[in-house]
Motif scaffolding. Structure first.
Motif, PDB file in Angstrom:
ATOM      1  N   LEU A  84       0.208  -2.489  -5.653  1.00  0.00           N
ATOM      2  CA  LEU A  84       0.205  -1.605  -4.479  1.00  0.00           C
ATOM      3  C   LEU A  84       0.678  -2.359  -3.230  1.00  0.00           C
ATOM      4  O   LEU A  84       1.432  -1.811  -2.418  1.00  0.00           O
ATOM      5  CB  LEU A  84      -1.201  -1.047  -4.255  1.00  0.00           C
ATOM      6  CG  LEU A  84      -1.710  -0.072  -5.316  1.00  0.00           C
ATOM      7  CD1 LEU A  84      -3.174   0.258  -5.066  1.00  0.00           C
ATOM      8  CD2 LEU A  84      -0.874   1.189  -5.307  1.00  0.00           C
ATOM      9  N   ALA A  85       0.272  -3.616  -3.081  1.00  0.00           N
ATOM     10  CA  ALA A  85       0.687  -4.406  -1.925  1.00  0.00           C
ATOM     11  C   ALA A  85       2.184  -4.664  -1.965  1.00  0.00           C
ATOM     12  O   ALA A  85       2.874  -4.588  -0.930  1.00  0.00           O
ATOM     13  CB  ALA A  85      -0.076  -5.729  -1.894  1.00  0.00           C
ATOM     14  N   ARG A  86       2.746  -4.949  -3.153  1.00  0.00           N
ATOM     15  CA  ARG A  86       4.190  -5.164  -3.274  1.00  0.00           C
ATOM     16  C   ARG A  86       4.953  -3.902  -2.912  1.00  0.00           C
ATOM     17  O   ARG A  86       5.978  -3.953  -2.219  1.00  0.00           O
ATOM     18  CB  ARG A  86       4.519  -5.588  -4.707  1.00  0.00           C
ATOM     19  CG  ARG A  86       4.774  -7.045  -4.835  1.00  0.00           C
ATOM     20  CD  ARG A  86       5.288  -7.432  -6.215  1.00  0.00           C
ATOM     21  NE  ARG A  86       4.308  -8.335  -6.783  1.00  0.00           N
ATOM     22  CZ  ARG A  86       3.481  -8.076  -7.777  1.00  0.00           C
ATOM     23  NH1 ARG A  86       3.545  -6.945  -8.414  1.00  0.00           N
ATOM     24  NH2 ARG A  86       2.604  -8.957  -8.170  1.00  0.00           N
ATOM     25  N   ASP A  87       4.484  -2.767  -3.358  1.00  0.00           N
ATOM     26  CA  ASP A  87       5.153  -1.506  -3.039  1.00  0.00           C
ATOM     27  C   ASP A  87       5.110  -1.213  -1.541  1.00  0.00           C
ATOM     28  O   ASP A  87       6.089  -0.745  -0.953  1.00  0.00           O
ATOM     29  CB  ASP A  87       4.497  -0.351  -3.811  1.00  0.00           C
ATOM     30  CG  ASP A  87       4.765  -0.442  -5.307  1.00  0.00           C
ATOM     31  OD1 ASP A  87       5.676  -1.204  -5.700  1.00  0.00           O
ATOM     32  OD2 ASP A  87       4.042   0.240  -6.068  1.00  0.00           O
ATOM     33  N   ALA A  88       3.954  -1.497  -0.885  1.00  0.00           N
ATOM     34  CA  ALA A  88       3.835  -1.263   0.556  1.00  0.00           C
ATOM     35  C   ALA A  88       4.760  -2.190   1.332  1.00  0.00           C
ATOM     36  O   ALA A  88       5.399  -1.771   2.310  1.00  0.00           O
ATOM     37  CB  ALA A  88       2.383  -1.476   0.993  1.00  0.00           C
ATOM     38  N   LEU A  89       4.899  -3.451   0.902  1.00  0.00           N
ATOM     39  CA  LEU A  89       5.793  -4.394   1.566  1.00  0.00           C
ATOM     40  C   LEU A  89       7.246  -3.960   1.408  1.00  0.00           C
ATOM     41  O   LEU A  89       8.027  -4.003   2.365  1.00  0.00           O
ATOM     42  CB  LEU A  89       5.580  -5.804   1.005  1.00  0.00           C
ATOM     43  CG  LEU A  89       6.460  -6.899   1.592  1.00  0.00           C
ATOM     44  CD1 LEU A  89       6.187  -7.053   3.080  1.00  0.00           C
ATOM     45  CD2 LEU A  89       6.223  -8.217   0.873  1.00  0.00           C
ATOM     46  N   ARG A 122       9.807  -2.994   4.481  1.00  0.00           N
ATOM     47  CA  ARG A 122      11.123  -3.634   4.638  1.00  0.00           C
ATOM     48  C   ARG A 122      12.246  -2.598   4.684  1.00  0.00           C
ATOM     49  O   ARG A 122      13.187  -2.724   5.466  1.00  0.00           O
ATOM     50  CB  ARG A 122      11.357  -4.614   3.499  1.00  0.00           C
ATOM     51  CG  ARG A 122      10.567  -5.884   3.645  1.00  0.00           C
ATOM     52  CD  ARG A 122      10.829  -6.835   2.516  1.00  0.00           C
ATOM     53  NE  ARG A 122      10.086  -8.076   2.711  1.00  0.00           N
ATOM     54  CZ  ARG A 122       9.858  -8.959   1.766  1.00  0.00           C
ATOM     55  NH1 ARG A 122      10.302  -8.727   0.531  1.00  0.00           N
ATOM     56  NH2 ARG A 122       9.184 -10.046   2.024  1.00  0.00           N
ATOM     57  N   GLU A 123      12.178  -1.571   3.831  1.00  0.00           N
ATOM     58  CA  GLU A 123      13.195  -0.519   3.832  1.00  0.00           C
ATOM     59  C   GLU A 123      13.191   0.234   5.164  1.00  0.00           C
ATOM     60  O   GLU A 123      14.255   0.556   5.711  1.00  0.00           O
ATOM     61  CB  GLU A 123      12.953   0.458   2.673  1.00  0.00           C
ATOM     62  CG  GLU A 123      13.276  -0.117   1.315  1.00  0.00           C
ATOM     63  CD  GLU A 123      12.888   0.832   0.202  1.00  0.00           C
ATOM     64  OE1 GLU A 123      12.565   2.011   0.488  1.00  0.00           O
ATOM     65  OE2 GLU A 123      12.901   0.389  -0.950  1.00  0.00           O
ATOM     66  N   ALA A 124      11.994   0.503   5.723  1.00  0.00           N
ATOM     67  CA  ALA A 124      11.906   1.221   6.996  1.00  0.00           C
ATOM     68  C   ALA A 124      12.492   0.379   8.122  1.00  0.00           C
ATOM     69  O   ALA A 124      13.206   0.901   8.997  1.00  0.00           O
ATOM     70  CB  ALA A 124      10.453   1.583   7.293  1.00  0.00           C
ATOM     71  N   THR A 125      12.225  -0.938   8.117  1.00  0.00           N
ATOM     72  CA  THR A 125      12.765  -1.816   9.153  1.00  0.00           C
ATOM     73  C   THR A 125      14.279  -1.886   9.051  1.00  0.00           C
ATOM     74  O   THR A 125      14.994  -1.836  10.063  1.00  0.00           O
ATOM     75  CB  THR A 125      12.160  -3.230   9.023  1.00  0.00           C
ATOM     76  OG1 THR A 125      10.747  -3.136   9.139  1.00  0.00           O
ATOM     77  CG2 THR A 125      12.682  -4.159  10.092  1.00  0.00           C
ATOM     78  N   ALA A 126      14.807  -2.004   7.829  1.00  0.00           N
ATOM     79  CA  ALA A 126      16.261  -2.054   7.635  1.00  0.00           C
ATOM     80  C   ALA A 126      16.902  -0.749   8.106  1.00  0.00           C
ATOM     81  O   ALA A 126      17.985  -0.768   8.728  1.00  0.00           O
ATOM     82  CB  ALA A 126      16.582  -2.321   6.172  1.00  0.00           C
ATOM     83  N   ALA A 127      16.254   0.379   7.855  1.00  0.00           N
ATOM     84  CA  ALA A 127      16.803   1.665   8.275  1.00  0.00           C
ATOM     85  C   ALA A 127      16.828   1.774   9.800  1.00  0.00           C
ATOM     86  O   ALA A 127      17.805   2.266  10.393  1.00  0.00           O
ATOM     87  CB  ALA A 127      15.989   2.810   7.675  1.00  0.00           C
ATOM     88  N   ARG A 128      15.769   1.283  10.488  1.00  0.00           N
ATOM     89  CA  ARG A 128      15.740   1.315  11.951  1.00  0.00           C
ATOM     90  C   ARG A 128      16.823   0.440  12.545  1.00  0.00           C
ATOM     91  O   ARG A 128      17.487   0.812  13.519  1.00  0.00           O
ATOM     92  CB  ARG A 128      14.379   0.851  12.460  1.00  0.00           C
ATOM     93  CG  ARG A 128      13.415   1.982  12.702  1.00  0.00           C
ATOM     94  CD  ARG A 128      12.209   1.454  13.355  1.00  0.00           C
ATOM     95  NE  ARG A 128      11.765   0.369  12.467  1.00  0.00           N
ATOM     96  CZ  ARG A 128      10.546  -0.033  12.260  1.00  0.00           C
ATOM     97  NH1 ARG A 128       9.594   0.468  12.919  1.00  0.00           N
ATOM     98  NH2 ARG A 128      10.230  -0.960  11.402  1.00  0.00           N
TER      99      ARG A 128
END
Length: 178
Positions: free
Chosen positions: A11-16, A20-26
């Motif tokens: 679960l922690a790996r999936d949240a990380l 990261r995907e959200a930061t890259a998209a921003r």
């Protein structure tokens, strides 16, 4: 078939990965809009020194301090240091003057650099008077100069015959001499 239950590490790996995907998209959206990140140079301008975000390997005023260091700084700032040094005479008496002297003498008061010491016997009072310079030197080495400047040493008080079984009221036994 159902998937096996997910554990905490998964679960922690999936949240990380999602963060990261959200930061890259921003960042991609900001680049597409032409927004640029401000560039920092030198000390921040206007003569202000640049502050680090962490203390680093060396000692720093922002590092955690021991209680003793904070107390000594507080006592120095408030002007309590002379009174605390005077109190250390009583607390560290055995350490400062030695076990043998401390066994036969005890400090009674300290006022304006004058330390009053009570000895067990008149012989020890005389011995302490002879050792007075050495004792003041030891106290100065342990506490600092000026805490104890002189010592007033006295022996035990003589017994008073004004009360108790040997007391005679009135003029007393003076009439037997003549």
């Amino acid at each position: 078939m159902s998937d096996p239950p997910r554990r905490g590490a998964d679960l922690a790996r999936d949240a990380l990965a999602a963060a990261r995907e959200a930061t890259a998209a921003r960042r991609a959206a900001a680049r597409a809009a032409g927004v640029r990140k401000p560039v920092r140079r030198g000390g921040g301008g206007l003569g202000r020194p640049r502050r680090r975000g962490w203390s680093g390997a060396g000692a720093d005023e922002r590092d955690p301090q021991t209680l003793g260091r904070l107390a000594s700084r507080l006592s120095g700032d408030r002007g309590w240091a002379p009174q605390l040094a005077g109190g250390a005479v009583f607390g560290r008496w055995v350490e400062l003057v030695g076990a043998e002297v401390a066994e036969h003498a005890r400090p009674e008061s300290l006022r304006d650099g004058v330390l009053t010491v009570a000895a067990d016997s008149t012989a020890w009072a005389t011995q302490l008077r002879l050792l007075q310079r050495q004792l003041i030197g030891r106290l100065a080495a342990g506490l600092g100069d000026g805490v104890v400047t002189t010592m007033r040493i006295h022996g035990p008080a003589a017994p008073s015959w004004r009360r108790g079984p040997r007391h005679v009221s009135g003029r007393g036994p003076r009439d037997t001499y003549g």
